[in-house]
Write a protein that holds these residues in place. Structure first.
Motif, mmCIF file in Angstrom:
data_model
loop_
_atom_site.group_PDB
_atom_site.id
_atom_site.type_symbol
_atom_site.label_atom_id
_atom_site.label_comp_id
_atom_site.label_asym_id
_atom_site.label_seq_id
_atom_site.Cartn_x
_atom_site.Cartn_y
_atom_site.Cartn_z
ATOM 1 N N THR A 152 5.414 8.141 0.203
ATOM 2 C CA THR A 152 5.235 6.700 0.049
ATOM 3 C C THR A 152 5.405 5.981 1.377
ATOM 4 O OG1 THR A 152 6.051 6.811 -2.224
ATOM 5 C CG2 THR A 152 6.037 4.647 -1.182
ATOM 6 N N ALA A 153 6.440 6.347 2.133
ATOM 7 C CA ALA A 153 6.679 5.701 3.421
ATOM 8 C C ALA A 153 5.520 5.925 4.383
ATOM 9 C CB ALA A 153 7.977 6.224 4.024
ATOM 10 N N ARG A 154 4.997 7.136 4.397
ATOM 11 C CA ARG A 154 3.888 7.440 5.302
ATOM 12 C C ARG A 154 2.654 6.611 4.940
ATOM 13 N NH1 ARG A 154 4.464 12.584 5.406
ATOM 14 N NH2 ARG A 154 3.091 13.116 3.673
ATOM 15 N N GLU A 155 2.335 6.535 3.649
ATOM 16 C CA GLU A 155 1.143 5.799 3.241
ATOM 17 C C GLU A 155 1.308 4.294 3.443
ATOM 18 O OE1 GLU A 155 -1.669 7.166 2.555
ATOM 19 O OE2 GLU A 155 -0.820 9.181 2.684
ATOM 20 N N ARG A 156 2.475 3.766 3.066
ATOM 21 C CA ARG A 156 2.686 2.317 3.115
ATOM 22 C C ARG A 156 2.922 1.793 4.525
ATOM 23 N NH1 ARG A 156 5.010 -0.604 -0.566
ATOM 24 N NH2 ARG A 156 4.331 -2.221 0.894
ATOM 25 N N PHE A 157 3.725 2.507 5.313
ATOM 26 C CA PHE A 157 4.201 1.910 6.558
ATOM 27 C C PHE A 157 3.694 2.588 7.828
ATOM 28 C CE2 PHE A 157 7.446 1.239 3.222
ATOM 29 C CZ PHE A 157 7.293 -0.136 3.096
ATOM 30 N N VAL A 158 3.018 3.729 7.700
ATOM 31 C CA VAL A 158 2.356 4.342 8.850
ATOM 32 C C VAL A 158 0.856 4.079 8.782
ATOM 33 C CG1 VAL A 158 1.847 6.492 10.073
ATOM 34 C CG2 VAL A 158 4.131 6.105 9.137
ATOM 35 N N HIS A 159 0.248 4.474 7.660
ATOM 36 C CA HIS A 159 -1.194 4.273 7.504
ATOM 37 C C HIS A 159 -1.543 2.884 6.993
ATOM 38 C CE1 HIS A 159 -1.808 8.444 8.412
ATOM 39 N NE2 HIS A 159 -1.101 8.850 7.386
ATOM 40 N N ARG A 160 -0.529 2.149 6.524
ATOM 41 C CA ARG A 160 -0.728 0.773 6.041
ATOM 42 C C ARG A 160 -1.776 0.707 4.929
ATOM 43 N NH1 ARG A 160 3.512 -2.389 7.628
ATOM 44 N NH2 ARG A 160 4.120 -1.820 9.745
ATOM 45 N N ARG A 161 -1.682 1.639 3.991
ATOM 46 C CA ARG A 161 -2.631 1.672 2.883
ATOM 47 C C ARG A 161 -1.918 1.368 1.581
ATOM 48 N NH1 ARG A 161 -5.509 7.126 5.093
ATOM 49 N NH2 ARG A 161 -3.529 8.054 4.490
ATOM 50 N N PRO A 162 -2.500 0.522 0.744
ATOM 51 C CA PRO A 162 -1.908 0.303 -0.578
ATOM 52 C C PRO A 162 -2.072 1.549 -1.435
ATOM 53 C CG PRO A 162 -4.042 -0.780 -0.427
ATOM 54 C CD PRO A 162 -3.731 -0.255 0.950
ATOM 55 N N LEU A 163 -1.095 1.834 -2.243
ATOM 56 C CA LEU A 163 -1.159 3.018 -3.090
ATOM 57 C C LEU A 163 -2.123 2.772 -4.252
ATOM 58 C CD1 LEU A 163 2.640 3.913 -3.351
ATOM 59 C CD2 LEU A 163 0.944 4.846 -1.757
ATOM 60 N N PRO A 164 -2.999 3.741 -4.546
ATOM 61 C CA PRO A 164 -3.807 3.623 -5.769
ATOM 62 C C PRO A 164 -2.891 3.480 -6.983
ATOM 63 C CG PRO A 164 -4.605 5.414 -4.381
ATOM 64 C CD PRO A 164 -3.303 4.966 -3.793
ATOM 65 N N ALA A 165 -3.374 2.812 -8.013
ATOM 66 C CA ALA A 165 -2.531 2.509 -9.179
ATOM 67 C C ALA A 165 -1.833 3.736 -9.761
ATOM 68 C CB ALA A 165 -3.367 1.805 -10.247
ATOM 69 N N PRO A 166 -2.524 4.878 -9.952
ATOM 70 C CA PRO A 166 -1.816 6.038 -10.508
ATOM 71 C C PRO A 166 -0.722 6.563 -9.571
ATOM 72 C CG PRO A 166 -4.194 6.292 -10.730
ATOM 73 C CD PRO A 166 -3.967 5.144 -9.810
ATOM 74 N N VAL A 167 -0.975 6.524 -8.265
ATOM 75 C CA VAL A 167 0.031 6.965 -7.299
ATOM 76 C C VAL A 167 1.232 6.033 -7.354
ATOM 77 C CG1 VAL A 167 0.506 7.405 -4.857
ATOM 78 C CG2 VAL A 167 -1.743 7.949 -5.802
ATOM 79 N N ARG A 168 0.954 4.751 -7.432
ATOM 80 C CA ARG A 168 2.029 3.757 -7.490
ATOM 81 C C ARG A 168 2.895 3.956 -8.724
ATOM 82 N NH1 ARG A 168 2.249 -1.542 -9.526
ATOM 83 N NH2 ARG A 168 3.717 -2.900 -8.405
ATOM 84 N N ARG A 169 2.275 4.233 -9.875
ATOM 85 C CA ARG A 169 3.049 4.444 -11.101
ATOM 86 C C ARG A 169 3.954 5.669 -10.972
ATOM 87 N NH1 ARG A 169 -1.835 2.873 -13.603
ATOM 88 N NH2 ARG A 169 -2.454 5.042 -13.905
ATOM 89 N N ASN A 170 3.418 6.752 -10.448
ATOM 90 C CA ASN A 170 4.236 7.948 -10.287
ATOM 91 C C ASN A 170 5.355 7.730 -9.272
ATOM 92 O OD1 ASN A 170 2.964 9.643 -12.164
ATOM 93 N ND2 ASN A 170 1.388 10.258 -10.695
ATOM 94 N N ALA A 171 5.038 7.014 -8.198
ATOM 95 C CA ALA A 171 6.059 6.718 -7.197
ATOM 96 C C ALA A 171 7.165 5.844 -7.797
ATOM 97 C CB ALA A 171 5.434 6.024 -5.991
ATOM 98 N N GLN A 172 6.794 4.868 -8.604
ATOM 99 C CA GLN A 172 7.796 4.008 -9.231
ATOM 100 C C GLN A 172 8.692 4.799 -10.175
ATOM 101 O OE1 GLN A 172 5.405 0.888 -11.002
ATOM 102 N NE2 GLN A 172 5.782 -0.487 -9.279
#
Length: 273
Positions: A152-172
């Motif tokens: 999550t940190a790599r996608e959000r704060f390195v690549h600056r990409r919003p998580l796709p909805a299914p990824v976000r749900r699993n991460a939550q």
């Protein structure tokens, strides 16, 4: 390497990618043997822990783009033979396009990745693997949450990409909504549950996540070795054996990379398994 347990696959290797592939192929073989020794149904325990091999198989079928493929020569390899450790590979293997891959994933226990770009497909599988590991392998839940925090940190704060909805749900589900929805790296760290915050210990900015990656592997080795020293047969011991074998393979791959650079230390440690 020819006189080590990796020799079976490494003897014919002549390039760095071939040698590294031989290491991971050996790890998979050992996991398949271990699964075969377990009582009936025991492979279910190891399947989430071996999910990275199925993800690698899918990545090798995708067009190059983003960071979906960690190995630039991945498309040249034969797929890993998963045997009883397969999740849905026989269905995924028949997919000829990213769209068909998405449909096949959606129809399987992997779930719909939310999009058909290479990045979305692989990121979704990685996060789904972390959540499934946490659910099916209790003794590996802490490792899975740490892995989810790094992803999550790599996608959000390195690549600056919003998580796709299914990824976000699993991460939550693994990290909690406050952490996943945090707008800064500092807030993300602060809101992580203690079972995941350890993975970012002493990491103050996203550019240091390579250090967190190495820390994750060290903890995996420490936890696994401690459990193995207890010498008690059971699910925890099996999971610990998988952890120690996986760390050894990661370290050997890193050592091969370092040797290929003339023995100079690697400045970045990315996920190699």
């Amino acid at each position: 390497m020819a006189v080590t347990p990796y020799g079976r696959y490494a003897r014919a290797a002549t390039t760095l990618p071939e040698a590294q592939r031989a290491v991971t192929a050996t790890l998979l073989w050992h996991l398949r043997v271990l699964a075969g020794w377990l009582p009936r149904g025991g492979a279910r325990l190891l399947r989430p822990l071996a999910a990275g091999f199925e993800i690698a198989n899918v990545a090798s079928r995708l067009p190059a783009g983003g960071d979906a493929r960690t190995d630039p020569e991945a498309s040249a390899w034969q797929p890993y033979r998963l045997g009883a450790l397969e999740t849905a590979w026989r269905s995924l293997e028949r997919a000829a396009t990213p769209g068909e891959l998405r449909a096949a994933l959606a129809a399987s226990s992997w779930g719909d990745p939310g999009a058909e770009t290479p990045w979305a497909l692989i990121t979704s599988m990685r996060m789904a693997a972390a959540r499934r590991t946490a659910a099916i392998v209790p003794s590996a839940r802490r490792w899975a949450q740490g892995r989810a925090a790094l992803l999550t940190a790599r996608e959000r704060f390195v690549h600056r990409r919003p998580l796709p909805a299914p990824v976000r749900r699993n991460a939550q589900a693994l990290l909690g909504p406050r952490a996943v929805d945090a707008t800064s790296f500092a807030d993300f760290r602060a809101h992580l549950p203690s079972t995941a915050r350890w993975a970012l210990e002493d990491i103050d900015e996203p550019g240091e996540l390579w250090r967190a990656e190495a820390h994750w592997w060290r903890v995996l080795h420490q936890d696994g070795s401690m459990t193995l020293r207890d010498a008690r047969y059971g699910a925890r011991t099996i999971v610990a054996a998988v952890a120690v074998l996986s760390v050894d393979a990661w370290r050997v791959r890193a050592a091969l990379e370092s040797a290929a650079r003339g023995g100079r230390p690697l400045e970045e440690w990315d996920a190699l398994v």
